[in-house]
Design an enzyme around this catalytic site. Structure first.
Site, PDB file in Angstrom:
ATOM      1  N   GLY A  71       1.878   0.074   3.508  1.00  0.00           N
ATOM      2  CA  GLY A  71       3.331  -0.048   3.481  1.00  0.00           C
ATOM      3  C   GLY A  71       3.961   0.212   4.840  1.00  0.00           C
ATOM      4  N   THR A  72       3.462   1.194   5.536  1.00  0.00           N
ATOM      5  CA  THR A  72       4.040   1.546   6.832  1.00  0.00           C
ATOM      6  C   THR A  72       3.913   0.398   7.825  1.00  0.00           C
ATOM      7  OG1 THR A  72       3.545   3.877   6.439  1.00  0.00           O
ATOM      8  CG2 THR A  72       3.915   3.215   8.733  1.00  0.00           C
ATOM      9  N   ASN A 151      11.872   6.153  -3.269  1.00  0.00           N
ATOM     10  CA  ASN A 151      10.706   6.969  -3.605  1.00  0.00           C
ATOM     11  C   ASN A 151      11.066   8.392  -4.034  1.00  0.00           C
ATOM     12  OD1 ASN A 151      11.354   6.552  -0.712  1.00  0.00           O
ATOM     13  ND2 ASN A 151       9.956   8.262  -0.372  1.00  0.00           N
ATOM     14  N   GLN A 179       7.606   1.114  -4.007  1.00  0.00           N
ATOM     15  CA  GLN A 179       7.739   1.899  -5.246  1.00  0.00           C
ATOM     16  C   GLN A 179       8.017   1.032  -6.475  1.00  0.00           C
ATOM     17  OE1 GLN A 179       7.035   5.030  -5.814  1.00  0.00           O
ATOM     18  NE2 GLN A 179       6.671   5.601  -3.692  1.00  0.00           N
ATOM     19  N   SER A 199       2.236  -1.894  -1.052  1.00  0.00           N
ATOM     20  CA  SER A 199       1.109  -1.068  -0.627  1.00  0.00           C
ATOM     21  C   SER A 199       0.163  -0.871  -1.813  1.00  0.00           C
ATOM     22  CB  SER A 199       1.635   0.287  -0.151  1.00  0.00           C
ATOM     23  OG  SER A 199       0.554   1.141   0.127  1.00  0.00           O
ATOM     24  N   ALA A 200      -1.147  -0.964  -1.558  1.00  0.00           N
ATOM     25  CA  ALA A 200      -2.121  -0.912  -2.652  1.00  0.00           C
ATOM     26  C   ALA A 200      -2.208   0.461  -3.318  1.00  0.00           C
ATOM     27  CB  ALA A 200      -3.503  -1.329  -2.135  1.00  0.00           C
ATOM     28  N   HIS A 201      -2.126   1.540  -2.515  1.00  0.00           N
ATOM     29  CA  HIS A 201      -2.426   2.850  -3.112  1.00  0.00           C
ATOM     30  C   HIS A 201      -1.312   3.377  -4.010  1.00  0.00           C
ATOM     31  CE1 HIS A 201      -0.295   5.971  -0.557  1.00  0.00           C
ATOM     32  NE2 HIS A 201      -0.195   4.950   0.254  1.00  0.00           N
ATOM     33  N   THR A 238     -10.091  -7.878  12.447  1.00  0.00           N
ATOM     34  CA  THR A 238     -10.931  -8.280  11.313  1.00  0.00           C
ATOM     35  C   THR A 238     -10.371  -7.671  10.027  1.00  0.00           C
ATOM     36  OG1 THR A 238     -12.847  -8.441  12.750  1.00  0.00           O
ATOM     37  CG2 THR A 238     -13.289  -8.245  10.391  1.00  0.00           C
ATOM     38  N   CYS A 326      11.737  20.692   3.126  1.00  0.00           N
ATOM     39  CA  CYS A 326      12.064  21.992   3.697  1.00  0.00           C
ATOM     40  C   CYS A 326      11.046  23.021   3.247  1.00  0.00           C
ATOM     41  CB  CYS A 326      13.462  22.440   3.319  1.00  0.00           C
ATOM     42  SG  CYS A 326      14.050  23.794   4.349  1.00  0.00           S
TER      43      CYS A 326
HETATM   44  C1  PLP Z   1       4.408   5.196   0.259  1.00  0.00           C
HETATM   45  C2  PLP Z   1       5.554   4.413   0.779  1.00  0.00           C
HETATM   46  C3  PLP Z   1       5.477   3.720   1.999  1.00  0.00           C
HETATM   47  C4  PLP Z   1       4.269   3.816   2.908  1.00  0.00           C
HETATM   48  O1  PLP Z   1       3.172   3.129   2.427  1.00  0.00           O
HETATM   49  P1  PLP Z   1       1.710   3.491   3.022  1.00  0.00           P
HETATM   50  O2  PLP Z   1       0.819   2.449   2.434  1.00  0.00           O
HETATM   51  O3  PLP Z   1       1.395   4.864   2.557  1.00  0.00           O
HETATM   52  O4  PLP Z   1       1.814   3.374   4.502  1.00  0.00           O
HETATM   53  C5  PLP Z   1       6.549   2.969   2.411  1.00  0.00           C
HETATM   54  N1  PLP Z   1       7.660   2.902   1.648  1.00  0.00           N
HETATM   55  C6  PLP Z   1       7.788   3.543   0.484  1.00  0.00           C
HETATM   56  C7  PLP Z   1       9.030   3.406  -0.311  1.00  0.00           C
HETATM   57  C8  PLP Z   1       6.737   4.327   0.006  1.00  0.00           C
HETATM   58  O5  PLP Z   1       6.876   4.989  -1.142  1.00  0.00           O
END
Ligand code: PLP
Length: 407
Positions: A71-72, A151, A179, A199-201, A238, A326
Site C-alpha cells: 500500500g505504501t 483505517n 481498508q 495491499s495484500a496483507h 524483478t 501517544c
Molecule cells: C495498511 C495501510 C497502508 C499501507 O499498506 P502497506 O502494504 O502496509 O504498505 C496504506 N493505507 C492504509 C489506509 C492502510 O491501512
C-alpha cells in the site's frame, strides 16, 4: 489462555488457500518472468493470472494493474507519478486531514518541492465534505487523493461524488482503498477513480505486496525506480512472484466471500458497539455510525490512556490497537482523532477493534466480559479521573513537557 485477534486493520492472518498458492509458486516455479525460456514463461503465466484476478476484483482491465511492494509504495507511486507528469498543467494537490501517512507524507514531501497542498478538514465523523472539495478546486488542481475508508475510525468517504467532480474538471482522482477492498464493494468504474491502491496483507494475503490501479489514459510518470522494463515500464525490478500469486488468490477469495462475510462481520460489530456503549459509561464510538467498515469499531474512553487499556487487554489475550500513537514517550495523539475535533486528552483514550473472518460471537462476548473491569480498574487508578482541571491545564504531563501536542 484464550487468544483473540482484533487488529485486522493492522494486518490479517494469511488464509490457508493463499499459503498453498505462495508455496506452490516458491517450490515449483522459480523462473524469472522476463525470461523467454520455458521456466520464465511458466512464471509469466502465474503473474498474468494473478493480474486478471486482481483486475476482476475491482472492475479493471488487467493492463491497468501494476504490482508493487504494498500500500505504501502504491500511494507514493500514484501521487508522485501524477504530480510529476502533470506539472505543466498545474501544481495543486488536494487531500484530507485523515489520510494514512503513506499519502499524507507523500503529499507533504511534494509541498516542499513546489507543489501547493490543500488539506481538507473533516467533520466529527471523520468525513470530508463534498462542498469543501468543490471550494478547494482551482485552475491549478491536478490531483485529488482521498482515502476510501479510514483505517483508524472506519469512516467510508463519498469517493463517488468527489471523483465525479474531479472528472468534470479534468483532475485526476486517487483513492487509497487498502481498508475498504475486501470488506465492501470496490469497483473503479462505479467509484470513478483514476488511481486506486490496494495491499495484500490487509486481505488475508502476504506482506510486502500490493497493487496500484492506473486507469488507461491517465497521465502518469514511469517507474518510481530506475531499472528494467518490468510491469510495462511502470515498476522496475524483478516481480515478487510468490507475493503476487498470493495477492491474486487473496483477491479472488475476498470477492467470492464478500457479501456473506460483510453480513457476518456486521453482526459481530453491531453487538460489540451496542454492548460497549451501554455497558460502560463515558465511552464514545468514534467514526461514522453507519457509513463505516463492517468490521470496524473504535472508541474513546474518557480519562484512560489507550495504551493502558491495550496492555490490560493483551494480558487477557486480546490483541487490539490504539487509534492513538501517544505512548509513554510523549508522542502526539492520532492526527485523525484531532482532525475530527476530539480534544486531545480524550484522543489519548482511544482503542480500535477491527474484526476478521475468524472471529466469533464468543470472542465478542469474551471482550465484553473482560473490558468493563479493566475500565473500572484503570479509572480508579487514573489521576485524570480526579483531575477535572486536566483539560484547562493544557493536557497530560508528557505532552506539556514536550510541547508536542497542544490541541
Ligand atoms: C495498511 C495501510 C497502508 C499501507 O499498506 P502497506 O502494504 O502496509 O504498505 C496504506 N493505507 C492504509 C489506509 C492502510 O491501512
Amino acid at each position: 489462555m484464550r487468544k483473540v485477534y482484533f487488529d485486522h486493520s493492522a494486518t490479517t492472518p494469511v488464509r490457508p488457500e493463499v499459503v498453498d498458492e505462495v508455496c506452490t509458486s516458491l517450490k515449483e516455479n522459480f523462473g524469472n518472468p522476463t525470461s523467454l525460456h520455458y521456466f520464465g514463461r511458466q512464471v509469466r503465466k502465474d503473474v498474468e493470472a494473478a493480474r486478471e484476478k486482481v483486475a476482476a476484483a475491482i472492475g479493471a482491465i488487467p493492463n491497468e494493474i501494476v504490482f508493487t511492494s504494498g500500500g505504501t509504495e502504491s500511494d507514493n507511486m500514484a501521487i508522485h507519478g501524477v504530480a510529476m507528469s502533470n506539472k505543466n498543467k498545474g501544481n495543486h494537490i488536494i487531500t484530507s486531514a485523515v489520510e494514512h501517512h503513506a499519502v499524507m507524507n507523500t503529499v507533504k514531501a511534494l509541498g516542499k518541492e513546489g507543489f501547493t497542498i490543500t488539506i481538507l478538514p473533516v467533520d466529527k465523523y471523520g468525513m470530508v465534505s463534498v462542498n469543501d472539495v468543490v471550494a478547494a478546486i482551482t485552475d491549478k488542481t491536478i490531483l485529488i487523493t482521498i482515502m476510501h475508508a479510514n483505517n483508524e475510525v472506519g469512516t467510508i468517504m463519498p469517493i463517488q461524488e468527489i471523483a465525479k467532480l474531479a472528472y468534470a474538471r479534468g483532475i485526476f482522482m486517487h483513492t487509497d482503498a487498502v481498508q475498504s477492498f475486501g470488506k465492501i464493494p470496490v469497483n473503479v468504474n462505479e467509484l470513478g477513480v483514476d488511481l486506486l491502491t490496494i495491499s495484500a496483507h490487509k486481505i488475508y494475503g502476504p506482506k510486502g505486496v500490493g497493487a496500484l490501479y492506473i486507469r488507461k489514459g491517465t497521465r502518469w510518470k514511469q517507474s518510481l525506480f530506475h531499472g528494467g522494463a518490468q510491469e510495462r515500464l511502470r515498476r522496475a525490478g524483478t516481480e515478487n512472484v510468490p507475493g503476487i500469486t498470493g495477492l491474486g488468490k487473496a483477491a479472488e477469495l475476498a470477492m467470492a466471500d464478500l457479501p456473506k462475510e460483510t453480513e457476518y462481520l456486521k453482526t459481530l460489530r453491531d453487538r460489540l458497539i451496542r454492548q460497549v456503549t451501554t455497558k460502560i459509561d463515558r465511552v464514545k464510538l468514534t467514526g461514522h455510525p453507519d457509513k463505516r467498515l463492517p468490521n470496524h469499531a473504535s472508541f474513546t474512553f474518557e480519562f484512560i490512556e489507550g495504551e493502558s487499556m491495550l496492555l490490560s487487554l493483551d494480558m487477557k489475550g486480546i490483541a487490539a490497537s490504539s487509534g492513538s500513537a501517544c505512548t509513554s514517550g510523549s508522542l502526539e495523539p492520532s492526527h485523525v482523532l484531532l482532525a475530527m475535533g476530539i480534544p486531545h486528552e480524550i484522543a489519548h483514550g482511544s482503542i480500535r477493534i477491527t474484526l476478521g473472518r475468524d472471529n466469533t460471537m464468543e470472542d465478542i462476548d469474551y471482550f465484553l466480559e473482560v473490558m468493563p473491569p479493566i475500565v473500572d480498574r484503570l479509572r480508579a487508578m487514573s489521576p485524570l479521573d480526579q483531575e477535572t482541571e486536566f483539560a484547562s491545564n493544557g493536557g497530560c504531563d508528557a505532552c506539556k513537557s514536550s510541547g508536542s501536542c497542544k490541541s
